[in-house]
Write an enzyme that holds these catalytic residues in place. Structure first.
Site, PDB file in Angstrom:
ATOM      1  N   GLY A 101      -8.487  62.052  86.907  1.00  0.00           N
ATOM      2  CA  GLY A 101      -9.147  63.325  86.624  1.00  0.00           C
ATOM      3  C   GLY A 101      -8.259  64.294  85.870  1.00  0.00           C
ATOM      4  O   GLY A 101      -7.257  63.921  85.282  1.00  0.00           O
ATOM      5  N   HIS A 132      -8.118  65.143  79.739  1.00  0.00           N
ATOM      6  CA  HIS A 132      -7.640  65.726  78.480  1.00  0.00           C
ATOM      7  C   HIS A 132      -8.068  64.806  77.333  1.00  0.00           C
ATOM      8  O   HIS A 132      -8.767  63.803  77.572  1.00  0.00           O
ATOM      9  CB  HIS A 132      -6.117  65.924  78.516  1.00  0.00           C
ATOM     10  CG  HIS A 132      -5.357  64.699  78.945  1.00  0.00           C
ATOM     11  ND1 HIS A 132      -5.313  63.556  78.197  1.00  0.00           N
ATOM     12  CD2 HIS A 132      -4.647  64.446  80.067  1.00  0.00           C
ATOM     13  CE1 HIS A 132      -4.583  62.651  78.818  1.00  0.00           C
ATOM     14  NE2 HIS A 132      -4.178  63.160  79.971  1.00  0.00           N
ATOM     15  N   HIS A 170      -7.855  61.040  77.653  1.00  0.00           N
ATOM     16  CA  HIS A 170      -8.974  60.415  78.379  1.00  0.00           C
ATOM     17  C   HIS A 170     -10.225  60.358  77.501  1.00  0.00           C
ATOM     18  O   HIS A 170     -10.980  59.383  77.561  1.00  0.00           O
ATOM     19  CB  HIS A 170      -9.303  61.216  79.650  1.00  0.00           C
ATOM     20  CG  HIS A 170      -8.191  61.284  80.644  1.00  0.00           C
ATOM     21  ND1 HIS A 170      -7.584  62.474  81.002  1.00  0.00           N
ATOM     22  CD2 HIS A 170      -7.569  60.315  81.354  1.00  0.00           C
ATOM     23  CE1 HIS A 170      -6.647  62.228  81.901  1.00  0.00           C
ATOM     24  NE2 HIS A 170      -6.607  60.933  82.134  1.00  0.00           N
ATOM     25  N   GLY A 196      -4.460  54.061  78.546  1.00  0.00           N
ATOM     26  CA  GLY A 196      -3.706  54.648  77.444  1.00  0.00           C
ATOM     27  C   GLY A 196      -2.336  53.999  77.289  1.00  0.00           C
ATOM     28  O   GLY A 196      -1.701  53.611  78.271  1.00  0.00           O
ATOM     29  N   LYS A 225       0.241  55.511  76.581  1.00  0.00           N
ATOM     30  CA  LYS A 225       1.296  56.400  77.084  1.00  0.00           C
ATOM     31  C   LYS A 225       1.906  55.830  78.357  1.00  0.00           C
ATOM     32  O   LYS A 225       3.098  55.937  78.596  1.00  0.00           O
ATOM     33  CB  LYS A 225       0.743  57.788  77.354  1.00  0.00           C
ATOM     34  CG  LYS A 225       1.850  58.708  77.723  1.00  0.00           C
ATOM     35  CD  LYS A 225       1.388  60.021  78.210  1.00  0.00           C
ATOM     36  CE  LYS A 225       2.326  60.463  79.285  1.00  0.00           C
ATOM     37  NZ  LYS A 225       1.735  60.423  80.587  1.00  0.00           N
ATOM     38  N   ASP A 226       1.068  55.210  79.180  1.00  0.00           N
ATOM     39  CA  ASP A 226       1.564  54.551  80.392  1.00  0.00           C
ATOM     40  C   ASP A 226       1.751  53.066  80.075  1.00  0.00           C
ATOM     41  O   ASP A 226       1.069  52.199  80.631  1.00  0.00           O
ATOM     42  CB  ASP A 226       0.576  54.759  81.541  1.00  0.00           C
ATOM     43  CG  ASP A 226       0.468  56.229  81.903  1.00  0.00           C
ATOM     44  OD1 ASP A 226       1.492  56.812  82.264  1.00  0.00           O
ATOM     45  OD2 ASP A 226      -0.632  56.803  81.784  1.00  0.00           O
ATOM     46  N   GLN A 266       2.586  50.691  82.994  1.00  0.00           N
ATOM     47  CA  GLN A 266       1.393  50.516  83.841  1.00  0.00           C
ATOM     48  C   GLN A 266       0.427  49.510  83.205  1.00  0.00           C
ATOM     49  O   GLN A 266      -0.139  48.641  83.871  1.00  0.00           O
ATOM     50  CB  GLN A 266       0.708  51.872  84.024  1.00  0.00           C
ATOM     51  CG  GLN A 266      -0.713  51.798  84.527  1.00  0.00           C
ATOM     52  CD  GLN A 266      -1.301  53.162  84.835  1.00  0.00           C
ATOM     53  OE1 GLN A 266      -0.938  53.785  85.810  1.00  0.00           O
ATOM     54  NE2 GLN A 266      -2.215  53.646  84.009  1.00  0.00           N
ATOM     55  N   VAL A 309      -2.594  59.907  72.686  1.00  0.00           N
ATOM     56  CA  VAL A 309      -3.063  61.087  71.948  1.00  0.00           C
ATOM     57  C   VAL A 309      -2.022  62.183  72.159  1.00  0.00           C
ATOM     58  O   VAL A 309      -1.551  62.400  73.280  1.00  0.00           O
ATOM     59  CB  VAL A 309      -4.455  61.539  72.449  1.00  0.00           C
ATOM     60  CG1 VAL A 309      -4.911  62.794  71.706  1.00  0.00           C
ATOM     61  CG2 VAL A 309      -5.468  60.417  72.260  1.00  0.00           C
ATOM     62  N   SER A 366      -1.968  65.028  82.153  1.00  0.00           N
ATOM     63  CA  SER A 366      -2.460  66.045  83.092  1.00  0.00           C
ATOM     64  C   SER A 366      -1.295  66.869  83.628  1.00  0.00           C
ATOM     65  O   SER A 366      -1.438  68.054  83.938  1.00  0.00           O
ATOM     66  CB  SER A 366      -3.192  65.381  84.260  1.00  0.00           C
ATOM     67  OG  SER A 366      -4.223  64.546  83.751  1.00  0.00           O
TER      68      SER A 366
HETATM   69  O1  PAF Z   1      -3.196  56.214  84.774  1.00  0.00           O
HETATM   70  C1  PAF Z   1      -3.784  56.717  85.741  1.00  0.00           C
HETATM   71  O2  PAF Z   1      -4.438  57.767  85.630  1.00  0.00           O
HETATM   72  C2  PAF Z   1      -3.681  56.039  87.098  1.00  0.00           C
HETATM   73  O3  PAF Z   1      -2.427  55.471  87.288  1.00  0.00           O
HETATM   74  C3  PAF Z   1      -4.805  55.020  87.347  1.00  0.00           C
HETATM   75  C4  PAF Z   1      -4.715  53.859  86.376  1.00  0.00           C
HETATM   76  C5  PAF Z   1      -6.152  55.691  87.230  1.00  0.00           C
HETATM   77  C6  PAF Z   1      -4.667  54.436  88.762  1.00  0.00           C
HETATM   78  O4  PAF Z   1      -4.742  55.431  89.729  1.00  0.00           O
END
Ligand code: PAF
Length: 284
Positions: free
Chosen positions: A31, A34, A37, A147, A149-150, A153, A176, A186
């Protein structure tokens, strides 16, 4: 747009849609949306019949002294943005619905989870992988959007999907940036006016490193020290790490070779706010 809070109801809706031959695109988020997203939602909208946006601030990916409680939240604003982007469903569950009393099953993606962010935030990727697995089980995506950016992840999720034969295609979307280069996040909301100005050093130091590599520099130490020195000119900045890594494994490299791709990843605290960023270098 319909808001759903209960996992079983969400599963029912997407199962139904799949039975009718519809493709499902899912954008998992915490959530406080921005433009980063928004780019994910647009890509999902372009490629799927049904778009599900998940909004869940996931407690298991935050360490005990991290910002779970104060993580920015504004569900009404998020709903307005999602509505504008033609999202079909928002899945906005409670913590108790995702982690009911007695919950004890977690996903550990070994290797890539243990480096960089994993070293500085022990347990972080275990929380991410676990919640993403759950969100996939609940929303049954054909495609899911994350994204760049991560970047780490993204690799953790790609590896989980590959290792566990999960029938979902993981799509990545470029970072972005604000007009001055700061990556959208965020957590940028935590920055004071002065810190916001200082935070641009994450991007400018990465950009300068990319230029240095384009001009022929191949030593990891020279490149990393250049970035570190630039960041250290900012009084309010503290470096957690700066590393040049293989973008698949996130293992550090010592010397850059031609014909290969690299990711330069960093994490820096500006005042009390911890920010991450990265840049991909294609030496091909
Ligand atoms: O990147 C994120 O916003 C979070 O790590 C995700 C992938 C939604 C998991 O909580």
């Amino acid at each position: 747009m319909v808001e759903i809070v209960k996992p079983v109801q969400m599963q029912r809706v997407v199962s139904d849609a799949k039975r009718r031959g519809k493709s499902i695109g899912v954008v998992p988020t915490m959530g406080y949306l921005h433009d980063g997203h928004v780019a994910l939602m647009r890509e999902a909208r372009r490629e799927n019949d049904i778009v599900v946006l998940t909004i869940f601030v996931n407690p298991t990916q935050f360490g005990p002294n991290e910002d779970f409680e104060k993580y920015p939240r504004d569900i009404d604003r998020d709903k307005a943005i999602a509505e504008k982007e033609n999202v079909d469903f928002i899945f906005n569950p409670s913590v108790d619905d995702i982690y009911p009393e007695g919950f004890s099953t977690y996903i550990d993606v070994e290797g890539v989870s243990e480096l960089l962010e994993g070293e500085w935030r022990p347990g972080h990727f275990r929380g991410v992988a676990t919640v993403v697995m759950k969100l996939f089980q609940i929303t049954l995506p054909d495609r899911a959007y994350f994204g760049q950016k991560d970047a780490q992840q993204l690799m953790v999720i790609r590896k989980m999907v590959r290792d566990l034969h999960m029938p979902v295609s993981i799509k990545d979307v470029p970072t972005v940036r604000e007009p001055d280069g700061l990556a959208m996040s965020s957590r940028n909301a935590y920055l004071s006016t002065d810190e916001r100005k200082d935070a641009v050093i994450l991007f400018t130091s990465l950009r300068d490193a990319r230029d240095q590599i384009a001009q022929g520099e191949r030593s990891r130490d020279v490149i990393v020290n250049g970035i570190r020195n630039a960041i250290n000119t900012i009084r309010n900045a503290r470096i957690d790490y700066v590393e040049i890594v293989d973008p698949e494994t996130f293992k550090s490299v010592e010397k850059l070779e031609d014909d290969r791709e690299y990711c330069i990843a960093l994490a820096v605290r500006i005042g009390k706010t911890r920010l991450i960023d990265n840049i991909f270098i294609n030496n091909k």
